[in-house]
Each structure stands twice: as structure tokens, then as C-alpha cells.
Design a protein around this motif. Structure first.
Motif, PDB file in Angstrom:
ATOM      1  N   TYR A 143     -10.850  -3.567  -1.381  1.00 27.56           N
ATOM      2  CA  TYR A 143      -9.586  -3.474  -0.483  1.00 27.56           C
ATOM      3  C   TYR A 143      -9.620  -2.388   0.417  1.00 27.56           C
ATOM      4  O   TYR A 143     -10.077  -1.470   0.447  1.00 27.56           O
ATOM      5  CB  TYR A 143      -8.302  -3.222  -1.538  1.00 27.56           C
ATOM      6  N   TYR A 202      -7.939  -0.547   3.909  1.00 27.54           N
ATOM      7  CA  TYR A 202      -6.503   0.118   4.303  1.00 27.54           C
ATOM      8  C   TYR A 202      -6.593   0.828   5.740  1.00 27.54           C
ATOM      9  O   TYR A 202      -7.574   1.379   5.999  1.00 27.54           O
ATOM     10  CB  TYR A 202      -5.982   1.242   3.306  1.00 27.54           C
ATOM     11  N   GLN A 203      -5.530   1.103   6.497  1.00 25.85           N
ATOM     12  CA  GLN A 203      -5.489   1.703   7.713  1.00 25.85           C
ATOM     13  C   GLN A 203      -4.219   2.334   7.563  1.00 25.85           C
ATOM     14  O   GLN A 203      -3.111   1.765   7.360  1.00 25.85           O
ATOM     15  CB  GLN A 203      -5.443   0.897   8.754  1.00 25.85           C
ATOM     16  N   ASP A 204      -4.187   3.716   7.800  1.00 24.97           N
ATOM     17  CA  ASP A 204      -2.948   4.558   7.617  1.00 24.97           C
ATOM     18  C   ASP A 204      -2.271   4.259   6.187  1.00 24.97           C
ATOM     19  O   ASP A 204      -1.275   4.112   6.216  1.00 24.97           O
ATOM     20  CB  ASP A 204      -2.094   4.426   8.803  1.00 24.97           C
ATOM     21  N   ALA A 205      -3.073   3.998   5.349  1.00 26.13           N
ATOM     22  CA  ALA A 205      -2.288   3.737   3.774  1.00 26.13           C
ATOM     23  C   ALA A 205      -1.633   2.302   3.697  1.00 26.13           C
ATOM     24  O   ALA A 205      -1.314   1.802   2.731  1.00 26.13           O
ATOM     25  CB  ALA A 205      -1.354   4.693   3.419  1.00 26.13           C
ATOM     26  N   LYS A 206      -1.897   1.621   4.796  1.00 18.63           N
ATOM     27  CA  LYS A 206      -1.225   0.243   4.676  1.00 18.63           C
ATOM     28  C   LYS A 206      -2.382  -0.952   4.394  1.00 18.63           C
ATOM     29  O   LYS A 206      -3.430  -0.710   5.043  1.00 18.63           O
ATOM     30  CB  LYS A 206      -0.662  -0.206   5.875  1.00 18.63           C
ATOM     31  N   PRO A 207      -2.368  -1.805   3.656  1.00 18.63           N
ATOM     32  CA  PRO A 207      -3.316  -2.891   3.425  1.00 18.63           C
ATOM     33  C   PRO A 207      -3.767  -3.532   4.746  1.00 18.63           C
ATOM     34  O   PRO A 207      -3.134  -3.705   5.928  1.00 18.63           O
ATOM     35  CB  PRO A 207      -2.865  -3.919   2.734  1.00 18.63           C
ATOM     36  N   LEU A 208      -5.041  -3.720   5.041  1.00 13.38           N
ATOM     37  CA  LEU A 208      -5.665  -4.115   6.193  1.00 13.38           C
ATOM     38  C   LEU A 208      -6.399  -5.515   5.800  1.00 13.38           C
ATOM     39  O   LEU A 208      -6.694  -5.705   4.886  1.00 13.38           O
ATOM     40  CB  LEU A 208      -6.980  -3.123   6.570  1.00 13.38           C
TER      41      LEU A 208
END
Length: 145
Positions: free
Chosen positions: A102, A104-110
Motif C-alpha cells: 500500500y 501513501y503520500q503525506d499519510a493519504k492513500p496513493l
């Protein structure tokens, strides 16, 4: 039936003591279980993630205990650098074990398709095994069991 002499008795006692010590050592090794994992998820200490340049590539000689790694939302090891994160899991529920990644970019799913991930597993006595990944839903799935 003959009774063992003193030397034989000592030898038997020593074998039993050594056996008991080795059994105790074997039983106490690897008792720690990784925390924060979901049911059906597990992981192995042999894992290494190689995401490529600039994407949080961990040190190949990192010797942290498994419990010391940061965990991601899916219970896997989380590697982060510069706002980019990669969570590596082994999914085993109702299937043969498979790597799932999984991102992430800046703690958000990518979107998983935005990343290229390769994992190399090194086991004692075996040649390294390289896994490549393809998008499947919200994660990248390894190409081998």
C-alpha cells in the motif's frame, strides 16, 4: 540387563542436560509476535523493500527487531521518507501467502499505479528472490507466492 557403569551414567546425564538446554533455547527463540496485525496478516523478518531512488529505500543492513518497525493501517511494516510511504504486508487469509503493498503520500492513500515497487527476499542457503508488483484494487500485489 546390565546396569550402566559410572562413565556411561555420566555420559547419559550430560546428553540429557545438553538436550534440555537446546530444547529450552529453541522454544524461547522467536516468541515475540508482531503487534498491530489484522487477522490473516503476517510478515517475515526476511523482507526488504526496494522502491527505487527517492522513495524511502531502507538500509539493507537495518537490524531493528520486527516489533520496532512502524506499522501501517493494514498491519504491515511502514517505510516513510519525504512524505512518501510504503506499507509492506503478507496476506494469507484464505489464500497462499502473497505480498501486498500500500502506498501513501503525506499519510493519504496513493493510487498504487503511481508507484513502482520491487521486493527482494533473501533466505539463508537460497538465492535472493525478487518480486515485482501489479495494481490490484487499492494495493500492489506481488507476482509470486
Amino acid at each position: 540387563m546390565q546396569k550402566p557403569d559410572k562413565k556411561q551414567s555420566i555420559a547419559i546425564a550430560m546428553v540429557l542436560i545438553v538436550t534440555a538446554l537446546l530444547a529450552a533455547l529453541i522454544l524461547t527463540q522467536g516468541r515475540a509476535t508482531p503487534g498491530g496485525e489484522e487477522a490473516g496478516h503476517g510478515e517475515h523478518a526476511e523482507e526488504e523493500s526496494h522502491e527505487g531512488p527517492g522513495h524511502g529505500e531502507p538500509d539493507e543492513h537495518d537490524e531493528k527487531p520486527a516489533a520496532a518497525y512502524k506499522r501501517g493501517p493494514h498491519g504491515g511494516k511502514l517505510f516513510e521518507q519525504g512524505g512518501y510511504g510504503v506499507e509492506l504486508t503478507i496476506y494469507e487469509q484464505d489464500a497462499e501467502p502473497e505480498f501486498r503493498v500500500y502506498t501513501y503520500q503525506d499519510a493519504k492513500p496513493l493510487d498504487p499505479a503511481a508507484s513502482r515497487v520491487d521486493v527482494t527476499v533473501e533466505r539463508l542457503g537460497r538465492a535472493p528472490q525478487r518480486f515485482t508488483f501489479r495494481k490490484e484494487g487499492a494495493y500492489l500485489k506481488g507476482d509470486a507466492v
